[in-house]
Design an enzyme around this catalytic site. Structure first.
Site, PDB file in Angstrom:
ATOM      1  CB  SER A 145     -77.478  39.121 101.432  1.00 40.66           C
ATOM      2  OG  SER A 145     -76.285  39.294 100.697  1.00 40.66           O
ATOM      3  CE1 TYR A 159     -78.206  33.963  99.073  1.00 39.33           C
ATOM      4  CE2 TYR A 159     -77.268  35.998  98.214  1.00 39.33           C
ATOM      5  CZ  TYR A 159     -77.416  35.082  99.242  1.00 39.33           C
ATOM      6  OH  TYR A 159     -76.759  35.298 100.439  1.00 39.33           O
TER       7      TYR A 159
HETATM    8  N1  NAD Z   1     -71.229  33.586 103.068  1.00 39.23           N
HETATM    9  C1  NAD Z   1     -71.533  34.804 102.646  1.00 39.23           C
HETATM   10  O1  NAD Z   1     -70.676  35.520 102.121  1.00 39.23           O
HETATM   11  C2  NAD Z   1     -72.926  35.358 102.835  1.00 39.23           C
HETATM   12  C3  NAD Z   1     -73.166  36.680 102.474  1.00 39.23           C
HETATM   13  C4  NAD Z   1     -74.425  37.238 102.691  1.00 39.23           C
HETATM   14  C5  NAD Z   1     -75.421  36.469 103.278  1.00 39.23           C
HETATM   15  N2  NAD Z   1     -75.166  35.176 103.597  1.00 39.23           N
HETATM   16  C6  NAD Z   1     -76.263  34.403 104.189  1.00 39.23           C
HETATM   17  O2  NAD Z   1     -75.836  33.800 105.398  1.00 39.23           O
HETATM   18  C7  NAD Z   1     -76.481  32.537 105.567  1.00 39.23           C
HETATM   19  C8  NAD Z   1     -75.438  31.445 105.768  1.00 39.23           C
HETATM   20  O3  NAD Z   1     -74.587  31.411 104.627  1.00 39.23           O
HETATM   21  P1  NAD Z   1     -73.306  30.476 104.549  1.00 39.23           P
HETATM   22  O4  NAD Z   1     -72.385  31.150 103.617  1.00 39.23           O
HETATM   23  O5  NAD Z   1     -72.858  30.082 105.890  1.00 39.23           O
HETATM   24  O6  NAD Z   1     -73.949  29.185 103.815  1.00 39.23           O
HETATM   25  P2  NAD Z   1     -73.360  27.693 103.737  1.00 39.23           P
HETATM   26  O7  NAD Z   1     -73.988  27.071 102.543  1.00 39.23           O
HETATM   27  O8  NAD Z   1     -71.892  27.731 103.831  1.00 39.23           O
HETATM   28  O9  NAD Z   1     -73.951  27.019 105.059  1.00 39.23           O
HETATM   29  C9  NAD Z   1     -75.354  26.964 105.198  1.00 39.23           C
HETATM   30  C10 NAD Z   1     -75.765  25.907 106.196  1.00 39.23           C
HETATM   31  O10 NAD Z   1     -77.200  25.865 106.147  1.00 39.23           O
HETATM   32  C11 NAD Z   1     -77.624  24.528 105.987  1.00 39.23           C
HETATM   33  N3  NAD Z   1     -78.883  24.498 105.253  1.00 39.23           N
HETATM   34  C12 NAD Z   1     -79.063  24.697 103.919  1.00 39.23           C
HETATM   35  N4  NAD Z   1     -80.347  24.530 103.590  1.00 39.23           N
HETATM   36  C13 NAD Z   1     -80.993  24.233 104.747  1.00 39.23           C
HETATM   37  C14 NAD Z   1     -82.344  23.935 105.052  1.00 39.23           C
HETATM   38  N5  NAD Z   1     -83.277  23.884 104.088  1.00 39.23           N
HETATM   39  N6  NAD Z   1     -82.676  23.672 106.332  1.00 39.23           N
HETATM   40  C15 NAD Z   1     -81.739  23.677 107.306  1.00 39.23           C
HETATM   41  N7  NAD Z   1     -80.434  23.940 107.073  1.00 39.23           N
HETATM   42  C16 NAD Z   1     -80.074  24.211 105.801  1.00 39.23           C
HETATM   43  C17 NAD Z   1     -76.503  23.831 105.234  1.00 39.23           C
HETATM   44  O11 NAD Z   1     -76.537  22.425 105.436  1.00 39.23           O
HETATM   45  C18 NAD Z   1     -75.265  24.510 105.833  1.00 39.23           C
HETATM   46  O12 NAD Z   1     -74.826  23.845 106.994  1.00 39.23           O
HETATM   47  C19 NAD Z   1     -77.338  32.339 104.328  1.00 39.23           C
HETATM   48  O13 NAD Z   1     -78.651  32.737 104.597  1.00 39.23           O
HETATM   49  C20 NAD Z   1     -76.701  33.260 103.301  1.00 39.23           C
HETATM   50  O14 NAD Z   1     -77.604  33.676 102.332  1.00 39.23           O
HETATM   51  C21 NAD Z   1     -73.952  34.590 103.385  1.00 39.23           C
END
Ligand code: NAD
Length: 268
Positions: A145, A159
């Site tokens: 991120s 985080y």
């Molecule tokens: N959305 C953003 O703006 C953003 C920004 C920077 C980085 N990220 C990173 O991108 C990735 C995805 O983020 P997102 O926003 O889609 O998250 P989200 O919470 O919307 O979706 C995450 C998915 O991962 C699954 N999950 C959670 N814990 C898990 C585990 N222990 N084992 C298996 N599956 C698991 C959840 O059930 C969900 O389906 C993350 O690593 C997050 O840190 C997101």
């Protein structure tokens, strides 16, 4: 005639039931990959069906698994290999984010982030790499991120710490596996509208979470959040042979959100 960039590739994608993982899965199928969608949530089956509906003939298997559990990730990898053969690409996307003031952040909350965000990626890599090596190499794409390595907001200590750690893991694995033809890169996303960000908006502004999301867009030079499939495009590129000389890279994808030096100086 140019072949779809992931034609014939086998990819395992964690956190694929929703949010960015869903966008990555959809994009991988668009480019011809055979994929295993892994998630803690059994909703992953409905998400796979949605993608099959968009791309009839899509080759998808699903696995309900917790990335924090090495045995479950070994089983997810075995299921992928059984269905499609050796793994070419691992998209280590699953992650969690909970906000709390630092002094009130419990050890349990800290360890939850470490378990999923760091150990989860560690487990996914350790589970998938032997399959890649058995087939001459592969590519790993890790969801870091901008948070932690470049910027941070208050309340994100656990985080930010875990996402910055993934940059270190990316660099070490990139060096360690370069001569065995596994490339390792990470994405550094700004904000996309996903269930995670909707939850963060509620934690930030319980009375008006929609305002919290709109205000993110105000601070981004492109004036909008990313779409999950835009992140999918970056993961597809980094997983493809088009990125054959790219390893150990941190790819910022943020609509310019980390660029402005001030909110007051400038000509527009
Ligand atoms: N959305 C953003 O703006 C953003 C920004 C920077 C980085 N990220 C990173 O991108 C990735 C995805 O983020 P997102 O926003 O889609 O998250 P989200 O919470 O919307 O979706 C995450 C998915 O991962 C699954 N999950 C959670 N814990 C898990 C585990 N222990 N084992 C298996 N599956 C698991 C959840 O059930 C969900 O389906 C993350 O690593 C997050 O840190 C997101």
């Amino acid at each position: 005639m140019v072949q779809p960039k992931l034609e014939g590739k086998v990819a395992i994608i964690t956190g694929a039931a929703a949010g960015l993982g869903e966008g990555i899965a959809e994009t991988y199928v668009k480019y011809g990959a055979k994929i295993c969608m892994v998630d803690l949530s059994a909703d992953v089956d409905a998400t796979a069906d949605r993608i099959r509906g968009m791309y009839p003939g899509a080759e998808i298997v699903t696995a309900v698994a917790n990335v924090a559990d090495r045995a479950q990730m070994d089983a997810a990898v075995a299921k992928t290999v059984e269905a499609f053969g050796p793994i070419n690409v691992a998209c280590c996307n699953a992650g969690v984010c909970r906000l709390a003031p630092f002094e009130q952040m419990s050890d349990e909350m800290r360890d939850f982030h470490i378990d999923v965000n760091i150990k989860g990626v560690w487990n996914t890599c350790q589970a998938a790499i032997p399959s890649m090596l058995s087939n001459g190499g592969g590519a790993i794409v890790i969801a870091s991120s901008v948070t932690g390595d470049i910027v941070a907001d208050a309340g994100e200590a656990a985080y930010a710490m875990t996402k910055a750690a993934l940059v270190g893991l990316t660099k070490c694995l990139a060096v360690e596996y370069a001569d065995r033809h596994i490339r390792v890169n990470c994405s550094q996303l700004g904000y996309a509208r996903t269930p995670m960000v909707e939850k963060m908006a509620v934690e930030s502004n319980p009375d008006d979470p929609e305002a919290a999301i709109n205000d993110i867009a105000v601070g981004v030079p492109m004036k909008r959040l990313a779409k999950p499939t835009e992140v999918g495009e970056l993961f597809a590129f980094l997983g493809s042979d088009e990125a054959s000389y790219i390893t150990g890279a941190q790819m910022v994808i943020d609509g310019g959100s980390t660029l402005p030096e001030t909110m007051s100086i400038g000509t527009n």
